[in-house]
Design an enzyme around this catalytic site. Structure first.
Site, PDB file in Angstrom:
ATOM      1  N   ASP A   1       0.790  -1.242   0.000  1.00 18.51           N
ATOM      2  CA  ASP A   1       0.000   0.000   0.000  1.00 18.51           C
ATOM      3  C   ASP A   1       0.820   1.290   0.000  1.00 18.51           C
ATOM      4  O   ASP A   1       0.455   2.268   0.682  1.00 18.51           O
ATOM      5  CB  ASP A   1      -0.980  -0.010   1.193  1.00 18.51           C
TER       6      ASP A   1
ATOM      7  N   GLU B   1      -4.622  -0.737  -1.244  1.00 20.86           N
ATOM      8  CA  GLU B   1      -5.948  -0.871  -0.620  1.00 20.86           C
ATOM      9  C   GLU B   1      -6.906  -0.121  -1.527  1.00 20.86           C
ATOM     10  O   GLU B   1      -6.784   1.101  -1.700  1.00 20.86           O
ATOM     11  CB  GLU B   1      -5.951  -0.311   0.805  1.00 20.86           C
TER      12      GLU B   1
ATOM     13  N   LYS C   1      -6.437  -4.833  -3.063  1.00 23.78           N
ATOM     14  CA  LYS C   1      -7.031  -5.619  -1.976  1.00 23.78           C
ATOM     15  C   LYS C   1      -8.096  -4.775  -1.275  1.00 23.78           C
ATOM     16  O   LYS C   1      -7.880  -3.604  -0.992  1.00 23.78           O
ATOM     17  CB  LYS C   1      -5.941  -6.074  -0.986  1.00 23.78           C
TER      18      LYS C   1
ATOM     19  N   LYS D   1      -7.535  -5.109   4.871  1.00 25.62           N
ATOM     20  CA  LYS D   1      -6.232  -4.693   5.394  1.00 25.62           C
ATOM     21  C   LYS D   1      -5.187  -5.761   5.052  1.00 25.62           C
ATOM     22  O   LYS D   1      -4.055  -5.439   4.708  1.00 25.62           O
ATOM     23  CB  LYS D   1      -6.308  -4.456   6.904  1.00 25.62           C
TER      24      LYS D   1
ATOM     25  N   VAL E   1       3.233   0.271   4.225  1.00 23.58           N
ATOM     26  CA  VAL E   1       2.504   1.028   5.241  1.00 23.58           C
ATOM     27  C   VAL E   1       1.080   0.482   5.373  1.00 23.58           C
ATOM     28  O   VAL E   1       0.524  -0.066   4.432  1.00 23.58           O
ATOM     29  CB  VAL E   1       2.465   2.532   4.875  1.00 23.58           C
ATOM     30  N   THR E   2       0.477   0.717   6.585  1.00 22.03           N
ATOM     31  CA  THR E   2       1.148   1.148   7.800  1.00 22.03           C
ATOM     32  C   THR E   2       1.495  -0.101   8.603  1.00 22.03           C
ATOM     33  O   THR E   2       0.820  -1.118   8.508  1.00 22.03           O
ATOM     34  CB  THR E   2       0.261   2.097   8.643  1.00 22.03           C
TER      35      THR E   2
ATOM     36  N   CYS F   1      -2.118  -2.604   7.763  1.00 27.44           N
ATOM     37  CA  CYS F   1      -2.083  -3.545   6.623  1.00 27.44           C
ATOM     38  C   CYS F   1      -0.832  -4.412   6.611  1.00 27.44           C
ATOM     39  O   CYS F   1      -0.885  -5.565   6.166  1.00 27.44           O
ATOM     40  CB  CYS F   1      -2.223  -2.771   5.324  1.00 27.44           C
TER      41      CYS F   1
ATOM     42  N   GLN G   1       8.633 -14.054  21.693  1.00 26.79           N
ATOM     43  CA  GLN G   1       8.317 -15.477  21.871  1.00 26.79           C
ATOM     44  C   GLN G   1       9.013 -16.337  20.813  1.00 26.79           C
ATOM     45  O   GLN G   1       8.419 -17.265  20.253  1.00 26.79           O
ATOM     46  CB  GLN G   1       6.803 -15.698  21.824  1.00 26.79           C
TER      47      GLN G   1
HETATM   48  N1  TIU Z   1      -2.626   0.228   4.290  1.00 27.28           N
HETATM   49  C1  TIU Z   1      -3.093   0.424   5.523  1.00 27.28           C
HETATM   50  O1  TIU Z   1      -2.393   0.247   6.509  1.00 27.28           O
HETATM   51  N2  TIU Z   1      -4.406   0.913   5.647  1.00 27.28           N
HETATM   52  C2  TIU Z   1      -4.811   1.726   6.665  1.00 27.28           C
HETATM   53  O2  TIU Z   1      -5.997   2.086   6.717  1.00 27.28           O
HETATM   54  N3  TIU Z   1      -3.878   2.124   7.572  1.00 27.28           N
HETATM   55  C3  TIU Z   1      -4.018   3.033   8.572  1.00 27.28           C
HETATM   56  O3  TIU Z   1      -3.087   3.184   9.366  1.00 27.28           O
HETATM   57  N4  TIU Z   1      -5.120   3.750   8.642  1.00 27.28           N
END
Ligand code: TIU
Length: 226
Positions: free
Chosen positions: A26, A74, A131, A134, A159-160, A164, A204
């Site tokens: 993303d 996304e 996609k 997430k 990210v993030t 995701c 772990q």
């Molecule tokens: N790609 C992804 O992480 N989608 C999000 O909505 N991330 C947020 O941190 N909002």
């Protein structure tokens, strides 16, 4: 067989580089630039920019080694038929999914804001998966593509970190992939959530996988290639 210095212990590479895929989650304008979804949710999107040069170096290395490269975005269909009502309604964003914004409709496939940032744009031979969730395995052909290419090891970036990226890493771990989260090629709007994610995936004994900085991975891959 080479290995990469990593946490919680060294990450053994597979028999052949052809078994490794670079997964880039993303890195699209919706999350990286003002006026997109990340911004609409109230985040400081500019703090994600710091990883771009490092991720570009890792991408260049992966390209030079002909690794399988998978980019995700996304994205939702223009009619939002793949967006659950719960996702659409969630939160108090100033712009919701599908609303018109300065980069086109928020999180909608084909809109300017849905494009991968130019620095990391996919080459024609690379996989690009839209996609709706997430995680990158949910309602996508990712697992089938990885199986077709005999992939066993995933280098995970993007990210993030705690949304995701972590969801995708957990989905991949449950499917039996050896996952290495690249510490300086992932970022969050919340530095403390990034740090917590790095720590929880490698806790772990590596319950979800490993973490390592890009330079260690680039060095190991480059040495291997020589
Ligand atoms: N790609 C992804 O992480 N989608 C999000 O909505 N991330 C947020 O941190 N909002």
């Amino acid at each position: 067989m080479p290995s990469i210095p990593a946490l919680p212990y060294s990450y053994d590479l597979p028999a052949s580089p052809s078994q490794i895929a670079l997964i880039i989650i993303d890195m699209q304008r919706d999350f990286m630039e003002p006026g997109g979804f990340g911004d609409a949710l109230g985040n400081d999107v500019m703090r994600l920019q710091a990883i771009v040069p490092t991720l570009k170096r890792l991408l260049d290395t992966a390209r030079a080694m002909n690794l399988l490269i998978v980019h995700t975005t996304e994205s939702h269909q223009p009619d939002l038929s793949d967006c659950p009502v719960a996702k659409l309604k969630r939160g108090h964003a100033k712009l919701k999914i599908g609303d018109p914004g300065p980069m086109g409709r928020i999180l909608v496939l084909g809109e300017p804001g849905n494009a991968i940032i130019p620095e990391l744009a996919a080459k024609p031979n690379e996989v690009v998966l839209a996609k709706p969730g997430k995680g990158a395995f949910y309602h996508t052909p990712l697992e089938q593509i990885l199986q077709e290419h005999d992939i066993t090891h995933l280098l995970i970036t993007g990210v993030t970190t705690e949304v995701c990226v972590q969801t995708t890493m957990r989905e991949a771990n449950d499917r039996g992939y050896e996952c290495l989260l690249v510490e300086d090629c992932t970022e969050s709007y919340f530095p403390e959530f990034k740090q917590a994610t790095l720590e929880m995936v490698r806790a772990q004994g590596g319950i979800v996988g490993w973490t390592a900085p890009a330079e260690s991975i680039i060095a190991a891959l480059t040495d291997w290639n020589d």
